[in-house]
Enzyme design. Structure first.
Site, PDB file in Angstrom:
ATOM      1  N   HIS B  58       1.669   6.243   1.316  1.00 39.10           N
ATOM      2  CA  HIS B  58       0.684   5.247   0.917  1.00 39.10           C
ATOM      3  C   HIS B  58      -0.707   5.573   1.472  1.00 39.10           C
ATOM      4  O   HIS B  58      -1.710   5.419   0.782  1.00 39.10           O
ATOM      5  CB  HIS B  58       1.152   3.889   1.436  1.00 39.10           C
ATOM      6  CG  HIS B  58       0.263   2.762   1.048  1.00 39.10           C
ATOM      7  ND1 HIS B  58       0.233   2.262  -0.230  1.00 39.10           N
ATOM      8  CD2 HIS B  58      -0.633   2.053   1.754  1.00 39.10           C
ATOM      9  CE1 HIS B  58      -0.641   1.290  -0.281  1.00 39.10           C
ATOM     10  NE2 HIS B  58      -1.191   1.140   0.903  1.00 39.10           N
ATOM     11  N   HIS B 107      -0.526  -3.553  -5.635  1.00 31.23           N
ATOM     12  CA  HIS B 107       0.269  -4.266  -4.639  1.00 31.23           C
ATOM     13  C   HIS B 107       1.624  -4.564  -5.266  1.00 31.23           C
ATOM     14  O   HIS B 107       2.072  -5.709  -5.324  1.00 31.23           O
ATOM     15  CB  HIS B 107      -0.446  -5.538  -4.172  1.00 31.23           C
ATOM     16  CG  HIS B 107      -0.504  -5.653  -2.691  1.00 31.23           C
ATOM     17  ND1 HIS B 107      -0.435  -6.826  -2.004  1.00 31.23           N
ATOM     18  CD2 HIS B 107      -0.597  -4.696  -1.736  1.00 31.23           C
ATOM     19  CE1 HIS B 107      -0.503  -6.599  -0.714  1.00 31.23           C
ATOM     20  NE2 HIS B 107      -0.596  -5.319  -0.526  1.00 31.23           N
ATOM     21  N   HIS B 109       5.027  -3.411  -4.793  1.00 32.81           N
ATOM     22  CA  HIS B 109       6.269  -3.759  -4.127  1.00 32.81           C
ATOM     23  C   HIS B 109       6.216  -5.126  -3.439  1.00 32.81           C
ATOM     24  O   HIS B 109       7.111  -5.956  -3.633  1.00 32.81           O
ATOM     25  CB  HIS B 109       6.687  -2.656  -3.152  1.00 32.81           C
ATOM     26  CG  HIS B 109       8.021  -2.918  -2.557  1.00 32.81           C
ATOM     27  ND1 HIS B 109       9.173  -2.931  -3.313  1.00 32.81           N
ATOM     28  CD2 HIS B 109       8.390  -3.242  -1.299  1.00 32.81           C
ATOM     29  CE1 HIS B 109      10.195  -3.243  -2.530  1.00 32.81           C
ATOM     30  NE2 HIS B 109       9.749  -3.437  -1.305  1.00 32.81           N
ATOM     31  N   ARG B 128     -11.856  -6.691   0.114  1.00 30.28           N
ATOM     32  CA  ARG B 128     -12.400  -6.180   1.382  1.00 30.28           C
ATOM     33  C   ARG B 128     -12.926  -4.750   1.231  1.00 30.28           C
ATOM     34  O   ARG B 128     -13.902  -4.370   1.869  1.00 30.28           O
ATOM     35  CB  ARG B 128     -11.337  -6.244   2.483  1.00 30.28           C
ATOM     36  CG  ARG B 128     -11.135  -7.646   3.028  1.00 30.28           C
ATOM     37  CD  ARG B 128     -10.333  -7.648   4.320  1.00 30.28           C
ATOM     38  NE  ARG B 128      -8.992  -7.105   4.162  1.00 30.28           N
ATOM     39  CZ  ARG B 128      -7.958  -7.766   3.649  1.00 30.28           C
ATOM     40  NH1 ARG B 128      -8.111  -8.996   3.223  1.00 30.28           N
ATOM     41  NH2 ARG B 128      -6.769  -7.196   3.534  1.00 30.28           N
ATOM     42  N   SER B 326      -1.941  -7.619   9.429  1.00 25.03           N
ATOM     43  CA  SER B 326      -2.491  -8.970   9.252  1.00 25.03           C
ATOM     44  C   SER B 326      -3.724  -8.883   8.359  1.00 25.03           C
ATOM     45  O   SER B 326      -4.550  -7.979   8.511  1.00 25.03           O
ATOM     46  CB  SER B 326      -2.885  -9.571  10.606  1.00 25.03           C
ATOM     47  OG  SER B 326      -1.740  -9.950  11.317  1.00 25.03           O
ATOM     48  N   GLN B 327      -3.841  -9.833   7.458  1.00 23.22           N
ATOM     49  CA  GLN B 327      -4.897  -9.814   6.460  1.00 23.22           C
ATOM     50  C   GLN B 327      -6.218 -10.350   7.025  1.00 23.22           C
ATOM     51  O   GLN B 327      -6.266 -10.887   8.121  1.00 23.22           O
ATOM     52  CB  GLN B 327      -4.479 -10.675   5.271  1.00 23.22           C
ATOM     53  CG  GLN B 327      -3.193 -10.207   4.618  1.00 23.22           C
ATOM     54  CD  GLN B 327      -3.384  -8.895   3.917  1.00 23.22           C
ATOM     55  OE1 GLN B 327      -4.138  -8.808   2.965  1.00 23.22           O
ATOM     56  NE2 GLN B 327      -2.713  -7.862   4.381  1.00 23.22           N
ATOM     57  N   ASP B 513      -9.100   4.295 -11.168  1.00 27.03           N
ATOM     58  CA  ASP B 513      -7.775   4.283 -11.770  1.00 27.03           C
ATOM     59  C   ASP B 513      -6.740   3.838 -10.765  1.00 27.03           C
ATOM     60  O   ASP B 513      -6.974   3.870  -9.558  1.00 27.03           O
ATOM     61  CB  ASP B 513      -7.399   5.682 -12.256  1.00 27.03           C
ATOM     62  CG  ASP B 513      -7.315   6.661 -11.113  1.00 27.03           C
ATOM     63  OD1 ASP B 513      -6.418   6.518 -10.271  1.00 27.03           O
ATOM     64  OD2 ASP B 513      -8.162   7.569 -11.038  1.00 27.03           O
ATOM     65  N   GLY B 550      -9.799   5.370  -6.628  1.00 27.12           N
ATOM     66  CA  GLY B 550      -8.632   4.766  -7.248  1.00 27.12           C
ATOM     67  C   GLY B 550      -7.519   4.654  -6.259  1.00 27.12           C
ATOM     68  O   GLY B 550      -7.733   4.568  -5.050  1.00 27.12           O
ATOM     69  N   ASN B 551      -6.316   4.665  -6.765  1.00 20.62           N
ATOM     70  CA  ASN B 551      -5.167   4.383  -5.924  1.00 20.62           C
ATOM     71  C   ASN B 551      -3.930   4.974  -6.596  1.00 20.62           C
ATOM     72  O   ASN B 551      -3.851   5.034  -7.812  1.00 20.62           O
ATOM     73  CB  ASN B 551      -5.057   2.859  -5.779  1.00 20.62           C
ATOM     74  CG  ASN B 551      -3.908   2.436  -4.899  1.00 20.62           C
ATOM     75  OD1 ASN B 551      -2.987   1.775  -5.355  1.00 20.62           O
ATOM     76  ND2 ASN B 551      -3.952   2.829  -3.652  1.00 20.62           N
TER      77      ASN B 551
HETATM   78  N1  LIG Z   1      -5.827   7.851  -8.310  1.00 25.63           N
HETATM   79  C1  LIG Z   1      -6.931   8.127  -7.610  1.00 25.63           C
HETATM   80  N2  LIG Z   1      -7.981   8.610  -8.225  1.00 25.63           N
HETATM   81  C2  LIG Z   1      -9.093   8.847  -7.549  1.00 25.63           C
HETATM   82  N3  LIG Z   1      -9.274   8.602  -6.276  1.00 25.63           N
HETATM   83  C3  LIG Z   1      -8.266   8.116  -5.612  1.00 25.63           C
HETATM   84  C4  LIG Z   1      -7.052   7.854  -6.243  1.00 25.63           C
HETATM   85  N4  LIG Z   1      -6.213   7.356  -5.374  1.00 25.63           N
HETATM   86  C5  LIG Z   1      -6.892   7.291  -4.226  1.00 25.63           C
HETATM   87  N5  LIG Z   1      -8.141   7.757  -4.377  1.00 25.63           N
HETATM   88  C6  LIG Z   1      -9.186   7.773  -3.378  1.00 25.63           C
HETATM   89  O1  LIG Z   1      -8.683   8.182  -2.153  1.00 25.63           O
HETATM   90  C7  LIG Z   1      -9.327   7.453  -1.100  1.00 25.63           C
HETATM   91  C8  LIG Z   1      -8.312   6.782  -0.237  1.00 25.63           C
HETATM   92  O2  LIG Z   1      -7.668   5.790  -0.979  1.00 25.63           O
HETATM   93  P1  LIG Z   1      -7.133   4.443  -0.328  1.00 25.63           P
HETATM   94  O3  LIG Z   1      -6.280   4.789   0.803  1.00 25.63           O
HETATM   95  O4  LIG Z   1      -6.546   3.620  -1.407  1.00 25.63           O
HETATM   96  O5  LIG Z   1      -8.446   3.758   0.158  1.00 25.63           O
HETATM   97  P2  LIG Z   1      -8.500   2.597   1.213  1.00 25.63           P
HETATM   98  O6  LIG Z   1      -8.249   3.236   2.513  1.00 25.63           O
HETATM   99  O7  LIG Z   1      -9.875   2.084   1.077  1.00 25.63           O
HETATM  100  O8  LIG Z   1      -7.443   1.617   0.834  1.00 25.63           O
HETATM  101  C9  LIG Z   1     -10.221   6.453  -1.759  1.00 25.63           C
HETATM  102  O9  LIG Z   1     -11.521   6.934  -1.809  1.00 25.63           O
HETATM  103  C10 LIG Z   1      -9.690   6.363  -3.133  1.00 25.63           C
HETATM  104  O10 LIG Z   1     -10.684   5.960  -4.033  1.00 25.63           O
END
Ligand SMILES: Nc1ncnc2c1ncn2[C@@H]1O[C@H](COP(=O)(O)OP(=O)(O)O)[C@@H](O)[C@H]1O
Ligand SMILES: [Mg+2]
Lengths: 87, 752, 226, 87
Positions: B58, B107, B109, B128, B326-327, B513, B550-551
């Protein structure tokens, strides 16, 4: 330290859609024989020091002016016997 | 309480042979060995907690990183990009000195385990990220996927998710302006709850997550830290490692939107007074993530006194404090002489704020507990040097058979009566039906700048009251298309979101994305992922819209069964003056309805094949991104020059779905004529991409045709806005009333 | 000289900026008021805006009602200061007993956001002078706890005294008794309603209607003519 | 007819924003000496027929599967003595 419980329930004449929603769902869950459900609030207050009559009276004031809205709700205040007994 | 002696750095050095429960914390043997190698000794319990959580899939993107690189490598030249991938969220220049940041996260799961809180905290987390960039959040969107609409568990999950998204977002004062709701049995047990947010700021207000300047203070503010979501870390806190107390340590986090609202206001006030050097939100991995990322992005090191973290539960161990999720917490880096003012602002908003450490001129992240050093690491190794996997991937052996199972062979309606029947079934099917039962639970008006919201093609927010500058956002994804062909499916998702933004009159600028897939340990899933990323990266390159962030959400599967590969794509656009926006609804009787683009016999993955035949097979519609770009240009010009009064992109459900929606929203019917060269069925149900329907006032007809002709976009007059029915000449007539009933009663009947 | 209208910000207020914008668009001067200050800055009228003050925890409006600013609002409202409570503001007014009755959760148990049709029943209050009695208007509504309840005696009294200011038409969105959407106090200076007039003041945003603007022009006229 | 009360409270380790908000308001109302407040739900079920062990067991099932969300909440089930005594 003692625990005082304040129960707040809608007055009987006020519609309680949450309670009704629960009741309506019961047959679907295979529950028969429950003719009414009301849903209210329960507050658990941890009181520093002894809960004497004066303290209870103050908590009753608190319930009346704040925890319950007596336009629509009734309340009861009591020392939590279970928590007391567990000491 | 008797506990093993504190596992300090000194203790760890002195007791090299102590076995730590690295496997229980999710680390692989070689990963653990790598930690030992980095440190030159065994890690302390606290260090292990940090590495294990930061090196998780993650947080570290260890399976996806090698593929995600393409977003950078293939990124198109764009003057609009102010901050790219790698920060909390990307930042895009939208002109007039304004910048916009936006991002989508999953989010999934948590929302299956506890729908309300899981979804609520999903909104909290993405918001946030936006404030951490220095922006005021101005809107949220929520692309959602659930199991079959009539499955009993959907009735548990969906209402909870919707109430959670609404409960949190409404309370925060963020208009919800778009999203998706898709039902498919493949999401049973793996609902997808993606949440996106947009924020607006002035260029000079962009803030980054980095801790610089020795002597600067690290301030933790927001909610107290409790034992939320620390799962495995409680093992480290237990007396013996097999005496874990998981029951005391909830995996579910409860959100407090009121606290988050205060966090927004006090953060923005601190930004306004220029009190903040660096900032980071606390999300996954909590303080472990925030401290290691701030320190590793900055120039120096950091020293943190964990005893100073305000706790909700005084029994938490240091390992648990480091891992707590914790949020509603944030971490700011503030110059010493501005600390007092920062704390004052927090006090004003009743937000608890505590100095927990400071930036040092070294390059280590050191964390202390009861005066003893329990963490001493190079923060880069925690935050950025996690493992990278080249997971094997292979085109699944069933892919050929799936693609060979052509939807073109399915029996088609033969009479007008049958067509009519199938139209009613289509517009009343759960995926095509009106989602207003859901979206009416969201406040789309708060902040007073909502120009367009669902069910419009894109949500649109006014950014500047004087000039009318606005931004638009649309999110799309079609798991059925992506299952048939992940490369094309990802591009179709991109194309659709891009088209949706353009249909409202805004110019697409950038992409975020959320890539939802099954287990990366399955080579077939990994292939889907690789193909989708390649498709999206190529597509963005061609359309000139960079991916700004993205994520990735992996392991969305139940046993062997993975969800459909589901890349969800968000496209952000800008419009110079929101007064020129184009709505979906037909505005005036007598206006001419035009179909833009080419219609081919394309039914693979279509809504029709699903609703009428419960079929998924063949190839998804072909993608032509040059055509998408041209279509977008035409839609934008036509809106700017007042040539069209309504527009609606065509996607799942095809033309008939789009026309029915424009008619029902406008309360005005349509008379359609099947164009030459097309049969009624293909005309109505095909899902060829690169198309839209528009309504043109008669006075603009010549000018509009000339423009399309001059630019080479195929355009066909297909009817007129008229009456209170949908009439397809020579085939059937359906009253708006009948259509409305079919379209609007489905979802309440299933869920209310 | 124009009128100065205060808008209180409680922690968790959401539509405070929107109310300020509506006041500005009507031609009056919005003045930001803070819940921790008793000082009303000598404003001519006060708007308690919508939102989720204190998260609507305990009961909507229950905690805000005890804020320092409300001490002054209660005192001055009794002396005739015009006060408008919108949504959460209405809830605060009932909790503060400036208006009778109470607000409960919607009978369908969901948050609801919709463009709501209303009938103006009383065009004599400080805030409704620019409407006609009987006029039908559309104002957006968005709330979780919008069900107005009071005992029969109170309801009859409100009706008899013409203190029901707005009624829901066509659809009762929350189970409010007698379709009540808004009420006023005996003097007509304090008005509370669930729908959000401040979100119906500009043709471009929100629902695209301006049926809410007369609230703000009404009070402006009243104050300037006073 | 008997009344069964089901009390549902957030588990102690789970954040209770409502209870916190109430507690924070207390000093402003002039109430000191209450160190913690938790807010939960109280359901009153009117049961037809006698509330024997079997009935209580069924209500416990109901509470577990429906009235409480045991991921985050604990519950207790008991016959309402007060209502009983008042008969
Ligand atoms: N599918 C994706 N496409 C482009 N960038 C991504 C993708 N997944 C993650 N990233 C980038 O990788 C970095 C780390 O992601 P993430 O851990 O979700 O950020 P955060 O720590 O803010 O929650 C972020 O800059 C995010 O935009
Ligand atoms: Mg982040």
């Amino acid at each position: 330290m003692a625990r005082v419980v304040v129960d707040v329930m809608l007055k009987p004449e006020i519609l309680d859609p949450q309670g009704q929603a629960v009741q309506r769902a019961l047959p679907r869950l295979g529950f028969e024989g429950i003719s009414d459900v009301r849903q209210g609030k329960r507050f658990e207050l941890e009181v520093d020091g002894p809960v004497d009559d004066a303290a209870l009276a103050r908590i009753r004031d608190l319930a009346e002016s704040f925890l319950a809205n007596t336009v629509i709700e009734d309340f009861t205040v009591r020392i939590d016997e279970v928590a007391e007994a567990a000491k | 309480m008797s506990r093993t002696p504190l596992d300090t750095v000194e203790h760890a050095t002195a007791t090299p042979d102590v076995e730590l429960p690295w496997a229980e914390l999710g680390l692989k043997k070689d990963e653990y060995e790598r930690v030992v190698e980095i440190l030159g000794r065994r890690p302390t319990g606290a260090e292990l907690a940090m590495y294990s959580v930061m090196w998780s899939e993650h947080c570290s993107y260890k399976s996806s990183k090698v593929h995600l690189r393409q977003f950078g490598e293939k990124a198109p030249q764009s003057d609009a990009l102010l901050v790219g991938i790698g920060e909390n969220a990307g930042v895009v220049d939208v002109g007039q000195g304004y910048a916009v940041t936006f991002k989508v996260e999953s989010h999934n799961h948590p929302s299956y385990v506890e729908p309300y809180q899981g979804a609520a905290t999903g909104v909290g987390g993405i918001v946030r990220d936006i404030i951490a960039m220095g922006a005021r959040p101005v809107a949220v969107v929520d692309p959602l996927r659930f199991g079959a609409a009539d499955h009993p568990d959907t009735k548990r999950v969906l209402p909870g998710v919707v109430a959670g998204i609404g409960g949190y977002g409404n309370c925060l004062g963020l208009p919800n302006i778009g999203g998706e709701v898709v039902f498919d049995a493949c999401y049973q047990g793996n609902p997808l709850v993606n949440a996106g947010a947009i924020g607006v700021m002035r260029h000079e207000d962009i803030h980054l997550a980095k801790a610089s300047g020795a002597g600067n203070k690290v301030i933790l503010y927001g909610a107290r830290t409790g034992g939320d979501g620390i799962g495995g870390a409680s093992i480290l806190a237990s007396e013996t490692f097999d005496d874990a107390k998981p029951s005391k340590r909830p995996a579910v986090q409860v959100g407090d939107p009121f606290q988050e609202k205060l966090l927004i206001e006090c953060t923005l006030e601190a930004f306004q007074e220029k009190l903040v050097v660096g900032i980071q939100d606390l999300g996954a991995a909590g303080l472990s993530c925030a401290t290691s990322e701030l320190a590793s992005n900055g120039s120096g090191g950091m020293r943190v006194t964990l005893d100073d973290v305000p706790l909700r539960d005084s029994t938490l161990s240091p390992e648990e404090i480091l891992m707590s999720e914790s949020q509603e917490r944030m971490c700011a880096v503030v110059e010493p002489d501005k600390v007092d003012r920062f704390l004052e602002i927090c006090e004003k908003w009743d937000v608890i704020a505590t100095v927990i450490g400071e930036v040092t001129d070294g390059d280590r992240l050191e964390i202390f507990w009861h005066g003893e050093k329990i963490v001493d690491v190079d923060p880069r190794t925690v935050a950025h040097e996690g493992p990278t996997y080249e997971r094997p991937y292979a085109r699944p052996d069933w892919q050929d058979a799936l693609q060979a199972d052509d939807a073109g062979k399915l029996p088609r309606p033969e009479t007008g009566e049958e067509l009519k029947d199938q139209v009613l079934k289509l517009v009343g099917s759960p995926n095509q039906a009106s989602k207003s039962w859901i979206t009416s639970q969201y406040d789309h008006l708060v902040q007073g700048n909502t120009v367009l919201a669902q069910p419009e093609d894109s949500g649109m927010i006014r950014v500047d009251e004087k000039t009318g500058l606005g931004v638009a956002i649309a999110t799309d994804g079609n798991g059925r298309y992506a299952k048939l062909d992940p490369y094309t499916g990802a591009q179709l998702a991109l194309a659709e979101a891009y088209r949706n933004v353009a249909a409202t009159g805004a110019k697409p600028l950038a992409v975020s994305d959320c890539l939802n897939f099954g287990s990366p340990e399955d080579p077939a899933v990994m292939w889907q992922f690789a193909e989708a990323v390649r498709g999206l990266a190529d597509g963005c390159q061609q359309l000139g819209t960079p991916v700004t962030g993205g994520n990735v959400s992996l392991y969305n599967q139940t046993g062997e069964a993975a969800i459909h590969p589901t890349p969800v794509v968000a496209v952000l656009g800008v419009i110079d003056d929101v007064a020129r926006r184009t709505p979906v609804a037909f505005q005036e009787e007598g206006q001419l309805i035009y179909l833009l683009g080419d219609t081919r016999e394309e039914f693979g993955g279509s809504a029709w094949s699903q609703v009428i035949h419960d079929h998924l097979g063949g190839l998804p519609p072909a993608v032509d991104l040059e055509r998408e770009r041209l279509l977008a240009e035409i839609l934008i010009s036509a809106s700017r020059d007042g040539m069209i009064d309504s527009a609606h992109d065509l996607s799942d459900g095809g033309l008939v779905q789009a026309v029915v929606e424009s008619a029902l929203l406008g309360g005005k019917g349509a008379r359609l004529v099947v164009p030459d060269g097309l049969d009624a069925f293909t005309f109505l149900f095909s899902e060829s991409a690169g198309r839209a329907v528009v309504a043109v006032p008669r006075s603009e007809e010549v000018r509009f045709n000339d423009m399309c002709g001059a630019r080479g976009l195929p355009v066909t007059r297909i009817g007129v806005v008229d009456g209170d029915a949908l009439e397809v000449q020579g085939e059937f007539t359906l009253s708006l009333e009948e259509l409305r009933k079919a379209h609007e009663e489905t979802i309440p009947a299933l869920l209310a | 000289m124009t009128a100065r209208i205060g808008v209180v910000t409680f922690p968790g207020s959401l539509d405070d900026r929107d109310s300020q914008r509506a006041i500005r668009l009507a031609g009056a001067e919005p003045v930001a008021l803070w819940h921790k200050d008793k000082d009303l800055k000598q404003v001519d009228a006060v708007v308690l805006p919508g939102g989720f003050s204190y998260g609507d925890y305990l009961r909507a409006g229950a905690i805000s009602r005890f804020s320092p600013v409300m001490e002054s609002v209660i005192e001055q409202a009794k002396a005739g200061l015009p006060v408008l409570g919108i949504c959460n503001g209405f809830q605060i007014l009932t909790e503060a007993h400036l208006l009778p009755g109470a607000m409960l959760g919607n009978d369908h148990l969901h948050f609801i956001c919709r463009d709501q049709k209303l009938r103006v029943e009383n065009a004599e209050t400080s805030w409704t002078g620019d409407y006609r009695a009987g006029q039908e208007i559309h104002i957006p509504l968005k709330n979780m706890d919008g069900r107005y309840v009071a005992d029969e005696y109170t309801l009859d009294k409100l009706e008899a005294e013409g203190r029901v200011v707005f009624r829901y038409l066509d659809f009762n969105p929350n189970g409010s008794l007698r379709d009540i959407a808004g009420i006023t106090n005996e003097a007509g200076n304090v008005v509370g309603l669930m729908p959000h007039p401040e979100h119906a003041v500009e043709p471009l945003v929100g629902t695209g209607r301006t049926d809410g603007l007369p609230f703000f022009t009404s009070i402006l006229k009243k104050l300037v003519n006073a």
